[in-house]
Design an enzyme around this catalytic site. Structure first.
Site, PDB file in Angstrom:
ATOM      1  N   ARG A  79       0.872  -1.188   0.000  1.00  0.00           N
ATOM      2  CA  ARG A  79       0.000   0.000   0.000  1.00  0.00           C
ATOM      3  C   ARG A  79       0.896   1.222   0.000  1.00  0.00           C
ATOM      4  O   ARG A  79       1.675   1.438   0.942  1.00  0.00           O
ATOM      5  CB  ARG A  79      -0.916   0.019   1.228  1.00  0.00           C
ATOM      6  N   HIS A  96      -7.334   0.915  -6.387  1.00  0.00           N
ATOM      7  CA  HIS A  96      -7.458   0.012  -5.231  1.00  0.00           C
ATOM      8  C   HIS A  96      -8.102  -1.291  -5.732  1.00  0.00           C
ATOM      9  O   HIS A  96      -9.239  -1.633  -5.396  1.00  0.00           O
ATOM     10  CB  HIS A  96      -8.315   0.670  -4.158  1.00  0.00           C
ATOM     11  N   GLN A 120      -9.883  -4.139  -3.553  1.00  0.00           N
ATOM     12  CA  GLN A 120     -11.217  -3.799  -3.059  1.00  0.00           C
ATOM     13  C   GLN A 120     -12.275  -4.128  -4.104  1.00  0.00           C
ATOM     14  O   GLN A 120     -13.372  -4.606  -3.776  1.00  0.00           O
ATOM     15  CB  GLN A 120     -11.270  -2.311  -2.710  1.00  0.00           C
ATOM     16  N   ASP A 135     -17.570   6.508  -1.476  1.00  0.00           N
ATOM     17  CA  ASP A 135     -16.298   6.377  -0.764  1.00  0.00           C
ATOM     18  C   ASP A 135     -16.056   7.707  -0.063  1.00  0.00           C
ATOM     19  O   ASP A 135     -16.697   8.727  -0.388  1.00  0.00           O
ATOM     20  CB  ASP A 135     -15.171   6.058  -1.772  1.00  0.00           C
ATOM     21  N   CYS A 160     -16.322   0.907   0.584  1.00  0.00           N
ATOM     22  CA  CYS A 160     -15.117   0.132   0.903  1.00  0.00           C
ATOM     23  C   CYS A 160     -14.729   0.253   2.370  1.00  0.00           C
ATOM     24  O   CYS A 160     -14.009  -0.600   2.878  1.00  0.00           O
ATOM     25  CB  CYS A 160     -13.967   0.543  -0.004  1.00  0.00           C
ATOM     26  N   ARG A 219     -12.990  -9.089   1.323  1.00  0.00           N
ATOM     27  CA  ARG A 219     -11.578  -8.790   1.078  1.00  0.00           C
ATOM     28  C   ARG A 219     -10.742 -10.037   1.354  1.00  0.00           C
ATOM     29  O   ARG A 219      -9.828 -10.366   0.589  1.00  0.00           O
ATOM     30  CB  ARG A 219     -11.105  -7.643   1.991  1.00  0.00           C
TER      31      ARG A 219
HETATM   32  N1  NVA Z   1     -10.238   6.435  -1.210  1.00  0.00           N
HETATM   33  C1  NVA Z   1      -9.886   5.967   0.126  1.00  0.00           C
HETATM   34  C2  NVA Z   1     -10.005   4.496   0.197  1.00  0.00           C
HETATM   35  C3  NVA Z   1      -9.713   3.914   1.558  1.00  0.00           C
HETATM   36  C4  NVA Z   1      -9.767   2.425   1.588  1.00  0.00           C
HETATM   37  C5  NVA Z   1      -8.479   6.422   0.462  1.00  0.00           C
HETATM   38  O1  NVA Z   1      -7.602   6.311  -0.407  1.00  0.00           O
HETATM   39  O2  NVA Z   1      -8.263   6.882   1.584  1.00  0.00           O
HETATM   40  N1   CP Z   2     -11.157  -0.613   2.381  1.00  0.00           N
HETATM   41  C1   CP Z   2      -9.892  -0.581   2.842  1.00  0.00           C
HETATM   42  O1   CP Z   2      -8.933  -0.716   2.093  1.00  0.00           O
HETATM   43  O2   CP Z   2      -9.787  -0.379   4.181  1.00  0.00           O
HETATM   44  P1   CP Z   2      -8.451  -0.117   4.998  1.00  0.00           P
HETATM   45  O3   CP Z   2      -7.948   1.244   4.619  1.00  0.00           O
HETATM   46  O4   CP Z   2      -8.862  -0.197   6.442  1.00  0.00           O
HETATM   47  O5   CP Z   2      -7.453  -1.169   4.635  1.00  0.00           O
END
Ligand code: NVA
Ligand code: CP
Length: 313
Positions: A107, A134, A137, A230, A270, A298
């Site tokens: 990540r 992502h 997801q 989201d 998500c 997931r």
């Molecule tokens: N769009 C959000 C997704 C979190 C899982 C972010 O990048 O923070």
């Molecule tokens: N949806 C998701 O990726 O959640 P986290 O940021 O908690 O991993």
């Protein structure tokens, strides 16, 4: 191995899986959900690296638990506790880690950085979220849609809100790959990048899906099978939070959108969610919400993805 192998399969963005391959991964995910300990390819245990430049709950726990269920050992680290980002190159990091682990899950912020790591890795690299995509997801979301509708092709999904973030982009590519009709309803300035839209349109042309970008929520949600949103303030965008909350205020996924959608509509998010901002509490906690099934999925989807990638690398 001393040089990155070109035959290694990575999952850096949603269209790294063809429509047939995406369906294979989802088929396997359904089998693994029914029999969680039936695949043990990491028995030994063999290890998988799971690295975080950003915070996480679901991704961290689901990969860790899933790798254990596959018989393996997850090495879960925050990158700040490693030499990454402190001058050691991504290519050296990839070459070293390829000697220890069977896959690398990362990540991070930059999609280009992720691609560079993959280019020098002898083992599969998985995108656990970048600023741009992502894709793990989306596999979980597609599994949830399959569970509810028995299929993905031909269904109409509508994503409201920040269409320019990682989720907006991944819904375009991943749902087009699944043969779905995906609409993004977002204000000017928050619409997905043109390149991702055209990539998704090209994929949709081959799957029977379609792509639509609009500013009009009411028209978009009419008859929808899947409604999604989201956070309006993704990780790394905190400095512009005030502007974002103002600009996106008309794009909340509220009960009126659910009422305009199909009677069988399901609601996805998500997570983490911010009730009263991008989604109304009565919607996320209401009878059409499937967000906790989505979060559980997931685990199953990522196990399937890892098995599938390792079998082909
Ligand atoms: N769009 C959000 C997704 C979190 C899982 C972010 O990048 O923070
Ligand atoms: N949806 C998701 O990726 O959640 P986290 O940021 O908690 O991993």
């Amino acid at each position: 191995m001393t040089a990155a192998s070109s035959s290694v399969r990575h999952f850096l963005r949603d269209d790294d899986l063809s429509p047939a391959e995406q369906a294979e991964v989802l088929d396997l995910a359904m089998r693994l959900k029914a029999a969680p300990f039936s695949a043990r390819p990491l028995e030994g245990p063999r290890s998988v690296a799971v690295i975080f430049d950003k915070t996480s709950t679901r991704t961290r726990f689901s990969f860790d638990a899933g790798i254990a269920q596959l018989g393996g050992n997850a090495i879960v680290v925050d990158s700040g506790s490693t030499q990454m980002g402190k001058g050691e190159t991504l290519s050296d990091t990839a070459r070293v880690m390829s000697r220890y682990v069977e896959a690398i899950v990362w990540r991070t912020y930059s999609q280009d950085g992720l691609a560079e790591l993959a280019a020098h890795s002898d083992v599969p690299v998985v995108n656990a979220l970048t600023d741009e995509f992502h894709p793990c997801q989306i596999l979980a979301d597609l599994l949830t849609i399959r569970e509810n509708f028995g299929r993905t092709a031909g269904l109409r999904a509508v994503y409201l809100g920040d269409g320019a973030n990682n989720m907006g982009h991944s819904y375009l590519l991943g749902f087009a790959t699944a043969g779905m009709h995906i609409t993004i309803a977002a204000p000017e300035g928050y619409q997905p990048t043109g390149q991702v839209v055209s990539d998704a349109e090209r994929v949709a042309a081959g799957t029977g899906g379609s792509v639509r970008i609009t500013t009009d929520v009411d028209t978009a949600v009419a008859g929808a099978d899947v409604l999604i949103t989201d956070t309006w303030v993704s990780m790394g965008m905190e400095d512009s939070a005030t502007d974002r909350l103002r600009d996106l205020a008309g794009y909340q996924l509220g009960q009126e959108s659910v009422d305009r959608a199909s009677d069988d509509v399901i609601v996805l998010h998500c997570l983490p969610a911010y009730r009263g901002k991008e989604i109304a509490a009565e919607v996320i906690d209401g009878p059409r919400s499937r967000v906790f099934d989505e979060a559980e999925n997931r685990l199953h989807a990522q196990k399937a993805l890892l098995v599938w990638l390792m079998e082909r690398s």
